[in-house]
Design an enzyme around this catalytic site. Structure first.
Site, PDB file in Angstrom:
ATOM      1  N   GLU A 130      -4.592   3.324   6.988  1.00 15.64           N
ATOM      2  CA  GLU A 130      -5.773   2.448   7.145  1.00 15.64           C
ATOM      3  C   GLU A 130      -5.718   1.635   8.437  1.00 15.64           C
ATOM      4  O   GLU A 130      -5.966   0.420   8.430  1.00 15.64           O
ATOM      5  CB  GLU A 130      -5.914   1.508   5.942  1.00 15.64           C
ATOM      6  CG  GLU A 130      -6.251   2.218   4.657  1.00 15.64           C
ATOM      7  CD  GLU A 130      -6.499   1.294   3.469  1.00 15.64           C
ATOM      8  OE1 GLU A 130      -6.330   0.069   3.599  1.00 15.64           O
ATOM      9  OE2 GLU A 130      -6.856   1.814   2.395  1.00 15.64           O
ATOM     10  N   GLU A 167      -5.669   7.968  -1.406  1.00 16.69           N
ATOM     11  CA  GLU A 167      -5.689   6.815  -2.324  1.00 16.69           C
ATOM     12  C   GLU A 167      -7.035   6.842  -3.039  1.00 16.69           C
ATOM     13  O   GLU A 167      -8.083   6.890  -2.385  1.00 16.69           O
ATOM     14  CB  GLU A 167      -5.567   5.480  -1.580  1.00 16.69           C
ATOM     15  CG  GLU A 167      -4.197   5.196  -1.027  1.00 16.69           C
ATOM     16  CD  GLU A 167      -4.089   3.815  -0.366  1.00 16.69           C
ATOM     17  OE1 GLU A 167      -4.762   2.871  -0.807  1.00 16.69           O
ATOM     18  OE2 GLU A 167      -3.325   3.720   0.607  1.00 16.69           O
TER      19      GLU A 167
HETATM   20  O1  AHR Z   1      -3.070   0.836  -2.951  1.00 18.96           O
HETATM   21  C1  AHR Z   1      -3.189  -0.514  -2.602  1.00 18.96           C
HETATM   22  C2  AHR Z   1      -3.595  -0.708  -1.157  1.00 18.96           C
HETATM   23  O2  AHR Z   1      -4.911  -0.293  -0.975  1.00 18.96           O
HETATM   24  C3  AHR Z   1      -2.815   0.091  -0.134  1.00 18.96           C
HETATM   25  O3  AHR Z   1      -1.645  -0.542   0.235  1.00 18.96           O
HETATM   26  C4  AHR Z   1      -3.762   0.167   1.007  1.00 18.96           C
HETATM   27  O4  AHR Z   1      -3.584   1.316   1.776  1.00 18.96           O
HETATM   28  C5  AHR Z   1      -5.126   0.106   0.364  1.00 18.96           C
HETATM   29  O5  AHR Z   1      -5.971  -0.791   0.979  1.00 18.96           O
END
Ligand code: AHR
Length: 527
Positions: free
Chosen positions: A193, A315
């Protein structure tokens, strides 16, 4: 089209007036394939965050742990979840992490301030501990390098430490640490990110692309054949420009990367079930958008024999309760407790990955244990959260060719609504009550169906276009007494339940999907 629906449509009555189609139809055509389902869409994620590592997978001294400190009950639950690939060590954590802090004799490892989630990182768990954990549960490791405060040389050294058998300094260091054989890590992401201002060492699209391109060069030369994943932007909040980031990254890195990473979290902050159950539609819209950008970049790419760039949705989950303040930082951060409606949304996410199997080739639920997770522990035991069950069913069954399935069911419309992450979406029109994916492998069809209807069962004719269904058809259901029910220690109310086998009549199987349910149907087709 059912007759009532036809008549009402001819009378031009609005769609919501005929929201509940009494009878639905699904058509399965084995010739209409979308792409091969990649096993890596059943991945997961372990970050140094809250109790995911410490008190989650690793708990030395606990009577529930083995002699190396791994929680045996957690390992057993993870194995059954069949995570095909597990990402580590972050997440936001990685953008200020030096992997060297987490290797070597434990007594010499130094603690560091952990700035992403506001804790002290003891570094008692690091690369080799993670690799041993990955081996013990039979998963493929996927490492993310620090593209924030880290350098491209640090990233390269980590690849050498993990993947080079012997000779150079970091390969020898691994051997000295007690690991004579390389770990051969195949998947490496170029940061996490990096578009986000919340990220330590955040960069703009152009600067990230330059740094990632050089890191990729060094890492690939150190371990030829590794798969590289670029950090895409998933920030669709007002004022952000994810399209600029994603186009720039794809264009600048198009010759070297194998995947672009995209993330999505959704929630139900307004407690509106029907809006919430429509959130995976937004995920699918984003898949289509990124797919278009990839196609555009591929037109001028010079990739030799490499596959095209794919999406790693590395994610995804429901996450909106344990955010901000106390719940968002520290030792017990992100301890989201899930209910049935969350499990249905997760099933829909997985359906969306299947439906887009040609381009989504990796997906990682965030995260594995305690932190927005399917497995939840205490010092005394663990339980499986509601979201565990759809993932377990998919990961243990749904492979092969994804099919372009035809679905005709009643529909509803949402309001313009918040996704729970400071993002909002436009009104979603014509959300089908049935969310469906279908796939085919070795003579068997796997039909995954969420009935979004909260109150009504939906009787459905499932028609095979290729031949008759044969023999007993297996049905497994994830459901519960209400959409808000959740599991707890010693109380797994929501779980997978095998239903009595059913039989089809020739090419048609008629099945009634109960309200607020996820159903997996496994059927043989005589071709
Ligand atoms: O999964 C929790 C967080 O969410 C991670 O660390 C990040 O990559 C995302 O914003």
């Amino acid at each position: 089209m059912p007759m009532l629906y036809k008549i009402l449509s001819l009378l031009c009555l609005p769609v919501f007036a005929i929201a509940q189609t009494p009878h639905a139809r699904i058509k399965i055509d084995l010739d209409r394939t979308v792409g091969t389902i990649d096993k890596n869409i059943y991945g997961n994620f372990v970050e140094h965050l809250g109790r995911c590592v410490y008190g989650g997978i690793y708990d030395p001294g606990s009577p529930l742990s083995d002699e190396k400190g791994y929680r045996k009950d957690v390992q057993a639950a993870v194995r059954k979840l069949n995570p095909t690939v597990v990402r580590y060590p972050g997440g936001n954590f990685v953008s200020n992490y030096n992997w060297l802090d987490g290797v070597g004799p434990k007594s010499e490892r130094v603690p560091r301030l952990e700035l992403a989630w506001g804790t002290l990182e003891t570094n008692q768990f690091g690369t080799n501990e993670f690799m041993e954990f990955a081996r013990s549960v039979g998963t493929e490791p996927y490492l993310s390098v620090n593209m924030g405060t880290g350098t491209i040389e640090e990233a390269r050294r980590w690849v050498e430490y993990c993947n080079v058998k012997e000779g150079p300094y970091y390969a020898e260091l691994r051997k000295k640490h007690g690991y004579p054989e390389p770990w051969n890590v195949k998947y490496w992401s170029l940061g996490n990110e990096m578009d986000g201002p919340w990220q330590m060492g955040h960069l703009n699209a152009e600067d990230y692309s330059k740094k990632a391109l050089e890191a990729a060069k060094l890492m690939e030369r150190t371990s030829p054949g590794i798969k590289l994943i670029a950090a895409g932007s998933s920030n669709y909040r007002a004022g952000a420009d994810p399209d600029h980031w994603n186009r720039t990254v794809l264009n600048e890195l198009k010759d070297v990367i194998d995947y672009i990473a995209i993330h999505m979290y959704v929630g139900n902050p307004d407690s509106n079930y029907y809006n919430f159950l429509a959130t995976p539609i937004v995920l699918e819209q984003r898949i289509k958008l990124i797919k278009g950008m990839i196609a555009e970049a591929m037109q001028t790419a010079n990739r030799g024999s490499k596959d095209p760039i794919y999406i790693a949705w590395d994610e995804y989950n429901v996450w909106y309760r344990a955010r901000g303040g106390e719940a968002g930082r520290g030792k017990r951060a992100l301890e989201e407790r899930y209910n049935l409606e969350d499990a249905l949304v997760v099933a829909e996410f997985l359906n969306a990955f299947i439906r887009n199997a040609d381009v989504v080739k990796m997906a990682n639920m965030a995260q594995l244990v305690n932190v927005i997770a399917p497995i939840f522990t205490s010092e005394k035991g663990m339980f499986r959260q509601t979201i565990y069950f759809p993932l377990e069913l998919f990961a243990n069954n749904v492979y092969g060719q994804s099919l372009d399935v035809f679905v005709e069911s009643g529909v509803y419309s949402t309001d313009k609504f918040s996704l729970g992450m400071g993002e909002s979406t436009t009104r979603q029109k014509k959300v089908p009550y049935l969310d469906v994916s279908a796939s085919y492998k070795d003579g068997e069809v796997f039909l995954c169906v969420v009935n979004r209807n909260k109150d009504e069962a939906i009787t459905t004719d499932i028609q095979s276009q290729n031949g008759a269904f044969s023999g007993d058809i297996q049905v497994t259901e994830v459901n519960g007494p209400g959409i808000k029910v959740s599991n707890d220690f010693d109380k797994e109310v929501v779980q997978s339940v095998a239903k009595p086998a059913v039989r089809a009549k020739g090419n048609t199987l008629t099945y009634s999907f109960p309200p607020h349910s996820f159903t997996l149907i496994k059927a043989k087709i005589l071709k």
